[in-house]
Design an enzyme around this catalytic site. Sequence first.
Site, mmCIF file in Angstrom:
data_model
loop_
_atom_site.group_PDB
_atom_site.id
_atom_site.type_symbol
_atom_site.label_atom_id
_atom_site.label_comp_id
_atom_site.label_asym_id
_atom_site.label_seq_id
_atom_site.Cartn_x
_atom_site.Cartn_y
_atom_site.Cartn_z
ATOM 1 N N ARG A 93 0.824 -1.224 0.000
ATOM 2 C CA ARG A 93 0.000 0.000 0.000
ATOM 3 C C ARG A 93 0.847 1.257 0.000
ATOM 4 N NH1 ARG A 93 -4.013 -1.734 4.740
ATOM 5 N NH2 ARG A 93 -2.170 -2.951 5.248
ATOM 6 N N HIS A 127 -2.018 -4.747 -3.938
ATOM 7 C CA HIS A 127 -2.839 -3.553 -3.757
ATOM 8 C C HIS A 127 -2.966 -2.752 -5.047
ATOM 9 C CE1 HIS A 127 -4.881 -0.330 -1.909
ATOM 10 N NE2 HIS A 127 -3.931 0.522 -2.242
ATOM 11 N N LYS A 191 -13.936 7.190 -1.508
ATOM 12 C CA LYS A 191 -13.352 7.152 -0.157
ATOM 13 C C LYS A 191 -12.151 8.089 -0.084
ATOM 14 C CE LYS A 191 -10.367 3.926 1.556
ATOM 15 N NZ LYS A 191 -9.873 2.585 1.853
ATOM 16 N N ASP A 218 -12.958 -6.176 -1.327
ATOM 17 C CA ASP A 218 -11.755 -5.360 -1.162
ATOM 18 C C ASP A 218 -10.536 -6.280 -1.232
ATOM 19 O OD1 ASP A 218 -10.312 -3.063 -0.871
ATOM 20 O OD2 ASP A 218 -11.109 -2.517 1.094
HETATM 21 C C1 R5P Z 1 -6.958 0.546 0.767
HETATM 22 O O1 R5P Z 1 -6.995 1.243 -0.252
HETATM 23 C C2 R5P Z 1 -7.197 -0.934 0.753
HETATM 24 O O2 R5P Z 1 -7.681 -1.363 -0.466
HETATM 25 C C3 R5P Z 1 -8.152 -1.339 1.854
HETATM 26 O O3 R5P Z 1 -9.411 -0.758 1.627
HETATM 27 C C4 R5P Z 1 -7.633 -0.895 3.188
HETATM 28 O O4 R5P Z 1 -6.291 -1.215 3.308
HETATM 29 C C5 R5P Z 1 -8.413 -1.535 4.308
HETATM 30 O O5 R5P Z 1 -7.885 -1.083 5.517
HETATM 31 P P1 R5P Z 1 -8.791 -0.989 6.807
HETATM 32 O O6 R5P Z 1 -9.436 -2.325 6.987
HETATM 33 O O7 R5P Z 1 -7.832 -0.652 7.904
HETATM 34 O O8 R5P Z 1 -9.787 0.112 6.586
#
Ligand code: R5P
Length: 293
Positions: A93, A127, A191, A218
């Site tokens: 990420r 990612h 988001k 996701d």
């Molecule tokens: C971010 O862009 C990733 O795709 C996930 O949405 C993110 O890493 C999820 O993290 P969390 O569960 O801490 O919100």
Amino acid sequence: MIVIPGPASKELGEKIAAELGAFSHPVENKVFPDGEQYVRFTAPLKGETVVIVQTTSPPQDSKLIQLYMMTSTAKELGARRIICVVPYLAYARQDKRFLDGEVVSLDIVLRLLESSGADDLIVVDAHSAESLQRIRSRVEIWNLSAIPILARHLREQGYGGAYSLGPDRGALHLAESAANELSGGFGFFEKQRDRKTGEIEMQVRDLNVRGRDAVVFDDIISSGGTMALAVSWLKRLGARRVAAACTHALFIGDAEKRILGAGAGLIVAADTVQTKFSEVSVSKLIADHLRTI
Ligand code: R5P
């Protein structure tokens, strides 16, 4: 081809070997009292194509050092070709400098893998596939996706026809790929994450899910904040049942509680990280790919 299930992926490594009908030779591993890692191969590697299977979910740093130790030593011991299967690639990420002075961690992780002697790298739902390509070097990198198999599993669980959603624009391709299996259309939320506090905000565009089933897809569920917010929006918009699906289930802290509390009726993940949610295995996906390279 011989398969080496690394300390972090014993189960998945064995499954991949079984799919391939290949020999599997798990390494010996122990941790010294001061926290340093010890790794020993249990089979000769000279002249072999060696597949090292090692996920890098938390605690990622010790799993990464094990991966570098195994790759580098396989090279020293004369392996002909080293294929690293890293189902969950840590640090993916942090693939750019979001704020001045930041370390681009993904680049470091990949450079170390290259200098350890890896010839090929297979990852699952990295990612950002683009970031992997950007820094592609001598190492051949393949990014496979578990989303179609997750979606097929959800269809078997009665979610056929559900609307597929990505919790952010970056996950739109996941929702689109899932919709090919669920056939209920797809979309995404907008988001924003505050780069300093980590706080997230989500906006909803015209989304008609009233009375329908929906699944949020996701790549990663970490703290569960993103997924919980997406699920609660869908419930607020009148969705009937909402499922949460991800490839890499990190589930830090009370992630499960947050997602269920937001109204998810089901949580499903792949086994890139082995958890109680890992109902879908990527072993066949990886074995099939290994046969082609
Ligand atoms: C971010 O862009 C990733 O795709 C996930 O949405 C993110 O890493 C999820 O993290 P969390 O569960 O801490 O919100």
